[in-house]
Design an enzyme around this catalytic site. Structure first.
Site, PDB file in Angstrom:
ATOM      1  N   GLU A 441      -2.295  -8.537   6.815  1.00  0.00           N
ATOM      2  CA  GLU A 441      -1.441  -9.733   6.669  1.00  0.00           C
ATOM      3  C   GLU A 441      -2.193 -10.870   5.968  1.00  0.00           C
ATOM      4  O   GLU A 441      -1.973 -12.034   6.244  1.00  0.00           O
ATOM      5  CB  GLU A 441      -0.901 -10.218   8.021  1.00  0.00           C
ATOM      6  CG  GLU A 441      -0.208  -9.170   8.854  1.00  0.00           C
ATOM      7  CD  GLU A 441       0.916  -8.448   8.129  1.00  0.00           C
ATOM      8  OE1 GLU A 441       1.362  -8.940   7.079  1.00  0.00           O
ATOM      9  OE2 GLU A 441       1.327  -7.390   8.588  1.00  0.00           O
ATOM     10  N   GLY A 442      -3.062 -10.513   5.035  1.00  0.00           N
ATOM     11  CA  GLY A 442      -3.874 -11.503   4.322  1.00  0.00           C
ATOM     12  C   GLY A 442      -5.203 -11.653   5.026  1.00  0.00           C
ATOM     13  O   GLY A 442      -5.263 -12.081   6.172  1.00  0.00           O
TER      14      GLY A 442
END
Length: 596
Positions: A441-442
């Site tokens: 998610e980054g």
């Protein structure tokens, strides 16, 4: 010892610190007075502790199995546990009542999610990703799409995924190649490959609703030409039941991973798969970020959740393991040695873990409550402030809490000594499972860049300035409280350091963007420390009020001692982060690439 859901701590934050009953007039809160919430917490603890936790090791050891017919078998017990999850109504806890959800506040749903993730992180990802897909359809889908998909996703009969990453591109989504070709009936043909798709294929639900980013033929280059599509495993019939197989959708393999073995991480192949556009053409990224932002909060939560389970295991081990004698004389004189919890360095690891977990949990719940206010509060100013906070705090919570979650899991292994490095104890699994939270998610470096590059400057810095004002107001209101003074002074100190770092970034980040990039991770940690300092002030104030009212419950005195440890032994790190961020990028960027 198996994981024991910390119901008491959740109840303390929701009732005594956040006072969720004060919002009783708002939609969603009206049906959730604290007595009801307390019953939900107790039921959640029973389900996660008794059903999910025993399957954690099973999932780790067995993993998922890919079959040649492109199906995936989940570990033993997962299917039955998922059925119980659905029957208990847990999949629809915070979802829209218009489609069969229970409509409870997001902050209450977060409490269940933490227990679920602590008990079994790999399992909890299946319903977690489904809720993210639900949110994207709920935000951007047509009425027909909502009616078709949301009731089944809320009931848990159908699950969902998010398909972003491709073999050649992860974070830089502008490079994606998956294409969408329009058909005469309004549908699209989707072709491309997506990798690292969590819960992309499994045997627990009747259907899997894939949300896929793709580029319509002729769309602009880069991120401005990305659209979002619903591509179900089975095509829904007109009556909403499962129809024929969407032949173009296949899981063609599973990743071998360091951890979260019980979750199927899939390579998804789309070959002329039938899909439907969600929202408008070329606006897919905006909708996917509905999922991404929810997922980022969820990942920050995973950091705390795994830390809690690992800390519990370490504390139990430290009380039980006999090794050496206390430096101040035997504490277990009738035994051959003292339990290792008598040793200051073991206590250092345990207390640091406890202080970070409880502060981080409060910060997560506090932020989630603002998410509820952003959706439901009638006052536009309150909604705007809450939205600012959600944007600003999300990268801090994701980055800071997963960095600290990994450190806590590592310390838990250290407390176990050599035993922790073996598979006879749970420490190894917690450490392996939590490691992904710093990446997906980054990555945390990207969270830090998002914080300094986008979130700080958003709306002219309104979010961070509001946060500073809120802290100043709290300090002013509690200035005369002698019991709270050490904590308020500590908060004032770290807030001044964060303000100093913010001003330095505003002055030096614009003239040389590398300065902002070089400072970003230290700034994110400085922000995280400030957030936790504020939370500890709120918690000590609530605990002191209980003590002053005559409570002799050790829970409250333990809170105050843990807070003292935080301000004395953890908060001083803020000064180091500030000093490092202000050195800028010169040394960092000085070496040529070949010197590495």
């Amino acid at each position: 010892m198996t994981y024991q859901p910390p119901v008491r701590d959740h109840a303390f934050i929701l009732r005594d610190v956040l006072d969720i009953d004060q919002h009783g007039a708002l939609p969603s809160f009206a049906d959730a007075p604290f007595e009801t919430v307390e019953q939900i917490l107790e039921a959640a603890a029973q389900f996660t502790g008794e059903v999910l936790a025993p399957l954690n090791s099973v999932g780790d050891k067995q993993g998922c199995v890919w079959n040649k017919d492109f199906t995936v078998k989940t570990p033993d017990g997962f299917k039955e546990a998922y059925k119980q999850l659905c029957e208990g109504g847990w999949t629809g806890l915070g979802s829209d009542p218009a489609y069969g959800g229970q409509g409870l506040p997001h902050v209450v749903n977060l409490s269940f999610s933490e227990m679920s993730s602590s008990a079994n992180m790999a399992f909890s990802m299946y319903p977690g990703l489904a809720h993210g897909a639900y949110s994207a359809i709920h935000t951007g889908g047509s009425d027909a799409q909502k009616q078709t998909y949301l009731p089944k996703m809320i009931s848990g009969e159908w699950t969902g995924t998010m398909n972003l990453t491709e073999p050649h591109c992860g974070t830089d989504l502008g490079l994606l190649r998956t294409k969408a070709v329009p058909e005469a009936d309004g549908s699209y043909r989707i072709t491309g490959q997506k990798i690292w798709i969590s819960a992309g294929e499994h045997d627990m639900s009747d259907n899997i609703v894939h949300l896929v980013l793709a580029r319509i033929e002729g769309a602009p280059a880069g991120v401005k030409g990305i659209s979002l599509f619903i591509v179900p495993k089975f095509l829904p019939k007109a009556d909403g039941s499962v129809g024929e197989r969407n032949e173009g959708v296949k899981c063609v393999g599973l990743e071998e991973k360091m951890g979260i073995h019980g979750n199927a991480t899939c390579v998804m192949q789309y070959e002329d798969a039938k899909g439907w556009l969600i929202g408008e053409e070329n606006s897919g990224l905006k909708l996917m970020f509905v999922m991404m932002n929810e997922a980022r909060l969820g990942v920050g939560l995973q950091g705390i959740a795994q830390a809690e389970a690992a800390y519990q295991a370490a504390a139990a081990f430290a009380k039980d393991r006999l090794q050496g004698r206390s430096l101040t004389g035997p504490k277990n004189p009738d035994g051959p040695a003292d339990p290792i919890i008598v040793h200051p360095d073991v206590r250092r690891m345990l207390l640091e873990s406890k202080a970070l977990i409880e502060g981080g949990r409060a910060f997560l719940f506090w932020t989630a409550l603002h998410g509820d206010l952003a959706h439901h509060h009638p006052d536009e100013a309150v909604r705007a402030k809450a939205e600012d906070y959600m944007g600003l705090m999300t990268p801090v919570l994701k980055g800071y809490l997963t960095d600290k979650g990994f450190k806590i899991c590592s310390d838990a292994m250290q407390v176990h000594g050599g035993s922790g490095f073996t598979e006879h104890f749970p420490a190894s699994q917690y450490l392996r499972d939590v490691r992904i939270a710093l990446i997906y998610e980054g990555t945390n470096g990207i969270q830090a860049l998002d914080l300094v590059g986008r979130k700080l400057a958003s709306k002219g810095g309104r979010g961070v300035m509001t946060f500073f004002q809120e802290i100043d107001q709290f300090i002013g209101e509690n200035d005369g409280d002698a019991e709270l003074k050490p904590f308020v002074d500590a908060l004032a100190g770290v807030k001044a350091q964060l303000q100093d770092g913010t001003m330095w970034l505003m002055q030096n980040g614009l003239q040389n963007p590398d300065n902002a990039g070089a400072a970003s991770t230290d700034y994110m940690h400085l922000f995280g420390l400030t957030g936790l300092a504020y939370m500890w002030c709120l918690m000590v104030k609530a605990a002191n009020a209980k003590i002053a009212a005559g409570s002799t419950d050790p829970f409250f005195t333990t809170k105050v001692v843990t807070a003292r440890y935080f301000i004395e032994r953890i908060l001083p790190d803020a000064g180091a982060h500030l000093a490092k961020l202000k050195t800028g990028s010169e040394t960092l960027m000085a070496l040529p690439a070949e010197a590495f």
